[in-house]
Design an enzyme around this catalytic site. Sequence first.
Site: not given
Lengths: 329, 710
Positions: B677, B235
Amino acid sequence: MNQFQYNKANESLSAVKLAAKDPNAHFLAGGTNLIDLMKMGVVIPSKLIDINHLPFSKIEKMPHALRVGALVTNSDVAENDLIKSHFPLLSLAINAGASPQLRNMATVGGNLMQRTRCPYFFDTTMPCNKRSPGSGCGALEGINRMHAIFGASEQCIAVNPSDMNVAMRALDAVVHVSGPKGERAIPIADFHRLPGNHPELDNTLQKGELITAVDLPYTPFTKNVYYLKVRDRSSYAFALTSAAVALYIENGTIKEARLAMGGVAHKPWRLTIAEEFLKGKAVSEDHFKQASQIAMQGAKAYQYNQFKLKLAPNTLVQSLKMASGIASS
Amino acid sequence: MKKDTIGEPLNRVDGRLKVTGGAKYSGEYKFPNLTYAVLVPTTITNGTVTAVDIRAAKYAPGVLAVITPFNAPKVPGYQPDAKKPVKGLKLFNDNQIHFNGQPIALVVADTFERATYAASLVKATYQAQPFETNFHKNFDSGVTPDGGKYKDYVRGEADAYKNAPVKIEQEYIQPSEMHNPMELHVTTAYWEGDDHVTVYTKSQGVMSSQRAVAAAFDLEPTNVQINSRFVGGAFGSSLRTWPHEIAAVQAARLVKRPVKLTLTREQMFTLVGYRPLTIQKIGLGATADGKLVGITHESHSQTAVYEEFTEGAVNVSRFLYQSPNANTRYKVVPLNIGVPAPMRGPGESTGAYALESAMDELSYALNLDPIELRLRNYTDADQERNLPWSSKYLKECYQLGADRIGWSNRAQKPGTVKDGDWLVGYGIGCGAFGAYRGHAEAKIKLMADGSVNIQSATTDIGPGTNTAMIVIAADTLGLPAEKITFDLGNSSLPPAPTQGGSSTVSSVGSAVHDVCVALKQKLYILQGKPQDSTDDIDYAGVLKQQNLPYLEVTKGSQSGDNAKNYSMYSFSAHFAKVYVHPLTGVVKIKNLIAVVDAGKIVNHKTAASQMKGGAVGGIGMAMTEEAIIDDRFGRYVNGNFADYHVPVNADIPQIEAIFIDKADPIINPVGTKGIGEISLIGVAPAIANAVYNATGIRVRDLPITPDKLI
């Protein structure tokens, strides 16, 4: 982790003797709390006495109570048919706690002994009178969102994290212990203690005493019960506030009520004055709201847990509504 | 006839390995003589460590070395005369302490347990200095970051919203949020001689890790081999090579044995970045009929005193809506904390939370449906850069999502829709994230049996990169997916960019496409056909006919000049339906719909999974996640998985991903724009807006915990 001596106990008397001799010995049951504390350096036992082989794993029907062995796992209690039929409140409360994996390991005795989740207790670099008496209370002027609103002291504002204990308090459970001076029975009201000037003591057990069983006296509370736990996520989170409610209702009138709360005090918090208030009252949201306001007498909040002054009574109202069947899901 | 494979739902090619435990992560490689390193974190927050007593640790059983600032072998890249100086914290290079949790020693022993025990014996002496970790208290000491990218932006007139007939001016708080991938950060390193090192590490970019290790130890990059074959989530936390990774390599050189360093969960809160705490002020001004006349977006974010971190927290306000006037200001506040790092939907998700919440507030101020407000301010070109969009289907996203969530059941007046005791609300939140394409190379090898192997030094942190690459190759070559294998996660493969910024399919996918085309051209030429033929190819047959054992082609790929004439973004519209209990403040998210314009979708199955993962991250951002520092001590009070709440399964509703699935004609040959994203950006405001619609309570400081709704 520091070195420690491991002893496997084959009978309770020798376990108790061993524990009584060593001020730093700890009993090991499911280990779901103690092992964590050892890894964090919060508890540094010199000796672990593994009691998992002691014969405390049965749920037995006694004349006046159901006797739950100290080593019965939380899962086995929650799923037991006798528990579910006689004490559904306990089943609900246990299933609201931790996660299935933890409940499969954790025991009844261990859950009674569960330490607080106060972050200052867990972090050995910060002050905590419970972990290190005299070092101060980190939470008093710290991040105290999860902390007590009842019965706290300047020395400690931590809460008991257990759900099971809250239901047991409402059900007037009796804790059986075996110790160097013999056996005794401790009503749950007297088992956990308030912090006062000795927050290092969570309960009234004497050195070397071992929990062997918990008696649940039979009650009429088999139908109108509820355990409501309000938390930051749907599972695997400690209660912001929780409410165990057991009502005995006849023709729309509350004949008897048992109320206890979690997430609000150093011990499971029984609401006897509110119980008295509800006795003989009709089932109604107004009465529940009045009872909840009564229950809040003496509450005191700190910087980050002001919300509990509102959330606690709301939790109680909603739990009462669910228990009495007047909430619309 | 060529069958279109692009878009077909193909199972993850390594799915079986992953679910059976066959996939090997960085911490799972075994080496002879492997040793274990454990870090010793400081307990002060600012100052100097004046001495480290290592005597007890050094003589504890199994201990091979204890590294401290006072005995650490010099890391060449940390020195002032370094050829390529390493940025950021130079661990053990000096005795300065910048933040609580900064390691002051590293212990190497023959077992993990022995190293852990010895680490507990290390005793440090400090000269502590006053420190600042309190963001709110230090808000006014924010500085505008260096570099043009973050300087104040003005289009038209600054703060024009103030004079508009209808205006909104509000502050929104995004707390610090930890990446907390399930897999801990692990680095294993071993040296061969003094100039060749092999590293297995949790990395999003094996090439950038290679460059970082080479720079630190002044080695030829080719003498550094980085492996990161499987990554258990990152992440953004593995976009860079962290100081502790360098320390592991340094320790391996010292003990002359393989060293494995695994961070603890608690250390994951201080050593591998986080989404910074950010306070944003949004001003929106509109005409009475809902046309924006001014957007102002100011953002203050945490950064570290020893390194400046910046992200695009205000960017989205410059281009998402049509407005003659728009201005942004961005400042960072240096504190005694570890440096932040980009976290999924970096900056933009923080910014979108503020902008999309403010748009929602404006819609109520105007008594206008929030979708209608967005339609009235729809922009057909990028006003910031004054360029046309390469493609944009956000209008279609609004429509599809509204239909799917049942927007017509929403009431404009908050708190009026009920189901039993529960209040019901609907919300929309939109987002945009730049669609990027970097230079990437790929190598293809056609075997005698007609199968192909393709290689590129990209990584797969979870989206299913090798599966997507195989889909692109199968489509381009006209071969079944089973005939194709794809290798990644090793720095000796043809270079590819770091997996980040939603750009892997665009960059590496283009290289795969181009190398497949190059192979076909070569085969056509070998057969004496024009290279742009379109006939089906009998791959094994051509090799046999040409008497070739195999055929290899390597090809680099990047965007052409045309890309400079367009503004390229992925767009999203997220829709949430929530239930809120009026007494307890408990929120149940009933439904999440993510509608995304991300160009052509290469594999609908893995793409939908990625969208769901992003939505789960968005739910965490909206509902549960907040890392809390006690500013008296400078320490996190919830640095563990029990007290830092990532969402659990029971928090996650049905999540549906809907793709516009129209190829972008500009960005790359496949037409993909990226979804990593955008899957998260806009989720939090959709939920927060739904909560407002349900309750009339506007939560302007995430997460939306029950206490904020009673």
